[in-house]
Write a protein that holds these residues in place. Structure first.
Motif, PDB file in Angstrom:
ATOM      1  N   THR A  53       0.829  -1.207   0.000  1.00 59.63           N
ATOM      2  CA  THR A  53       0.000   0.000   0.000  1.00 59.63           C
ATOM      3  C   THR A  53       0.865   1.259   0.000  1.00 59.63           C
ATOM      4  N   GLY A  54       2.152   1.099  -0.345  1.00 58.78           N
ATOM      5  CA  GLY A  54       3.045   2.240  -0.449  1.00 58.78           C
ATOM      6  C   GLY A  54       3.642   2.641   0.888  1.00 58.78           C
ATOM      7  N   SER A  55       4.714   3.452   0.808  1.00 52.97           N
ATOM      8  CA  SER A  55       5.354   3.945   2.018  1.00 52.97           C
ATOM      9  C   SER A  55       6.202   5.172   1.689  1.00 52.97           C
ATOM     10  N   VAL A  56       6.459   5.961   2.721  1.00 56.85           N
ATOM     11  CA  VAL A  56       7.316   7.133   2.621  1.00 56.85           C
ATOM     12  C   VAL A  56       8.248   7.092   3.825  1.00 56.85           C
ATOM     13  N   LYS A  57       9.567   7.152   3.579  1.00 53.65           N
ATOM     14  CA  LYS A  57      10.514   7.122   4.696  1.00 53.65           C
ATOM     15  C   LYS A  57      11.810   7.819   4.311  1.00 53.65           C
ATOM     16  N   GLU A  58      12.527   8.276   5.340  1.00 52.13           N
ATOM     17  CA  GLU A  58      13.843   8.845   5.083  1.00 52.13           C
ATOM     18  C   GLU A  58      14.746   7.722   4.620  1.00 52.13           C
ATOM     19  N   ALA A  59      15.720   8.072   3.792  1.00 47.27           N
ATOM     20  CA  ALA A  59      16.580   7.055   3.193  1.00 47.27           C
ATOM     21  C   ALA A  59      17.997   7.615   3.057  1.00 47.27           C
ATOM     22  N   THR A  60      18.831   6.855   2.371  1.00 48.43           N
ATOM     23  CA  THR A  60      20.174   7.314   2.033  1.00 48.43           C
ATOM     24  C   THR A  60      20.244   7.473   0.523  1.00 48.43           C
ATOM     25  N   GLU A  61      21.296   8.115   0.061  1.00 51.50           N
ATOM     26  CA  GLU A  61      21.427   8.314  -1.378  1.00 51.50           C
ATOM     27  C   GLU A  61      21.627   7.001  -2.126  1.00 51.50           C
ATOM     28  N   LYS A  62      21.912   5.936  -1.401  1.00 49.91           N
ATOM     29  CA  LYS A  62      22.131   4.633  -2.028  1.00 49.91           C
ATOM     30  C   LYS A  62      20.852   3.794  -2.097  1.00 49.91           C
ATOM     31  N   ALA A  63      19.744   4.332  -1.627  1.00 48.75           N
ATOM     32  CA  ALA A  63      18.486   3.588  -1.648  1.00 48.75           C
ATOM     33  C   ALA A  63      18.123   3.207  -3.089  1.00 48.75           C
ATOM     34  N   ASN A  64      17.539   2.039  -3.240  1.00 47.26           N
ATOM     35  CA  ASN A  64      17.183   1.521  -4.558  1.00 47.26           C
ATOM     36  C   ASN A  64      15.847   2.111  -5.011  1.00 47.26           C
ATOM     37  N   ALA A  65      15.858   2.824  -6.136  1.00 41.80           N
ATOM     38  CA  ALA A  65      14.638   3.455  -6.646  1.00 41.80           C
ATOM     39  C   ALA A  65      14.585   3.318  -8.162  1.00 41.80           C
ATOM     40  N   ASP A  66      13.387   3.397  -8.698  1.00 40.64           N
ATOM     41  CA  ASP A  66      13.211   3.375 -10.151  1.00 40.64           C
ATOM     42  C   ASP A  66      13.515   4.738 -10.759  1.00 40.64           C
ATOM     43  N   CYS A  67      13.305   5.781  -9.961  1.00 44.15           N
ATOM     44  CA  CYS A  67      13.474   7.150 -10.442  1.00 44.15           C
ATOM     45  C   CYS A  67      14.012   8.014  -9.298  1.00 44.15           C
ATOM     46  N   THR A  68      15.123   8.694  -9.547  1.00 51.71           N
ATOM     47  CA  THR A  68      15.705   9.587  -8.550  1.00 51.71           C
ATOM     48  C   THR A  68      15.516  11.023  -9.007  1.00 51.71           C
ATOM     49  N   ILE A  69      14.958  11.826  -8.136  1.00 55.48           N
ATOM     50  CA  ILE A  69      14.702  13.234  -8.438  1.00 55.48           C
ATOM     51  C   ILE A  69      15.505  14.078  -7.462  1.00 55.48           C
ATOM     52  N   THR A  70      16.373  14.914  -8.017  1.00 57.13           N
ATOM     53  CA  THR A  70      17.245  15.761  -7.211  1.00 57.13           C
ATOM     54  C   THR A  70      16.878  17.217  -7.445  1.00 57.13           C
ATOM     55  N   THR A  71      16.685  17.951  -6.356  1.00 54.02           N
ATOM     56  CA  THR A  71      16.347  19.364  -6.446  1.00 54.02           C
ATOM     57  C   THR A  71      16.691  20.050  -5.128  1.00 54.02           C
ATOM     58  N   ASP A  72      16.569  21.361  -5.106  1.00 51.12           N
ATOM     59  CA  ASP A  72      16.806  22.096  -3.867  1.00 51.12           C
ATOM     60  C   ASP A  72      15.499  22.170  -3.072  1.00 51.12           C
ATOM     61  N   ASP A  73      15.628  22.510  -1.809  1.00 49.14           N
ATOM     62  CA  ASP A  73      14.490  22.499  -0.884  1.00 49.14           C
ATOM     63  C   ASP A  73      13.361  23.428  -1.344  1.00 49.14           C
ATOM     64  N   ASP A  74      13.688  24.640  -1.761  1.00 46.23           N
ATOM     65  CA  ASP A  74      12.654  25.585  -2.198  1.00 46.23           C
ATOM     66  C   ASP A  74      11.919  25.082  -3.433  1.00 46.23           C
ATOM     67  N   SER A  75      12.659  24.522  -4.398  1.00 50.42           N
ATOM     68  CA  SER A  75      12.023  23.997  -5.611  1.00 50.42           C
ATOM     69  C   SER A  75      11.143  22.798  -5.288  1.00 50.42           C
ATOM     70  N   PHE A  76      11.615  21.931  -4.394  1.00 48.56           N
ATOM     71  CA  PHE A  76      10.823  20.768  -3.975  1.00 48.56           C
ATOM     72  C   PHE A  76       9.516  21.233  -3.348  1.00 48.56           C
ATOM     73  N   PHE A  77       9.613  22.199  -2.455  1.00 48.01           N
ATOM     74  CA  PHE A  77       8.424  22.723  -1.790  1.00 48.01           C
ATOM     75  C   PHE A  77       7.466  23.321  -2.825  1.00 48.01           C
ATOM     76  N   GLY A  78       7.991  24.080  -3.758  1.00 52.88           N
ATOM     77  CA  GLY A  78       7.164  24.669  -4.819  1.00 52.88           C
ATOM     78  C   GLY A  78       6.503  23.621  -5.688  1.00 52.88           C
ATOM     79  N   LEU A  79       7.228  22.547  -5.967  1.00 54.82           N
ATOM     80  CA  LEU A  79       6.698  21.459  -6.789  1.00 54.82           C
ATOM     81  C   LEU A  79       5.505  20.798  -6.104  1.00 54.82           C
ATOM     82  N   PHE A  80       5.635  20.520  -4.810  1.00 55.16           N
ATOM     83  CA  PHE A  80       4.581  19.820  -4.085  1.00 55.16           C
ATOM     84  C   PHE A  80       3.451  20.725  -3.611  1.00 55.16           C
ATOM     85  N   THR A  81       3.633  22.023  -3.681  1.00 52.86           N
ATOM     86  CA  THR A  81       2.553  22.934  -3.302  1.00 52.86           C
ATOM     87  C   THR A  81       1.891  23.540  -4.535  1.00 52.86           C
TER      88      THR A  81
END
Length: 116
Positions: A53-81
């Motif tokens: 059913t999905g999950s959200v958790k803090e991770a490390t940069e080595k976490a296994n993902a299908d897609c990695t999205i890198t951005t700065d904090d302000d841009s991330f906040f703007g994206l999600f708001t």
């Protein structure tokens, strides 16, 4: 590390995934790693919208993902708001995508449902 705006976004997203995760898993079917920078600090979150059913958790940069999205904090906040356009961020060099580009395009299913 504290003072990241993205921490609040991820807290709210975690609550939303806890309630509606199965529908996100059905819509998205992938795992995102968000790498968010603020000055010299960096935080990582793994958003699994592929398993159970999905999950959200803090991770490390080595976490296994299908897609990695890198951005700065302000841009991330703007994206999600909904205050900034993801295409503007991408073409402006403020949003980097590694991995499954199709999955990156599915991110709108998450951000639109999680407007804060």
């Amino acid at each position: 590390m504290s003072g990241f705006k993205s921490e609040e976004v991820m807290k709210l997203l975690k609550e939303r995934v806890a309630k509606e995760g199965a529908s996100y898993v059905e819509k998205v079917g992938g795992v995102y790693l968000f790498a968010v920078t603020k000055g010299s600090e960096k935080k990582h979150w793994l958003v699994d919208l592929k398993t159970g059913t999905g999950s959200v958790k803090e991770a490390t940069e080595k976490a296994n993902a299908d897609c990695t999205i890198t951005t700065d904090d302000d841009s991330f906040f703007g994206l999600f708001t909904g205050k900034v356009n993801p295409q503007d961020l991408f073409f402006g060099g403020k949003l980097k995508i590694d991995g499954d580009m199709g999955l990156a395009m599915s991110l709108s299913a998450v951000t639109e449902g999680a407007k804060l």
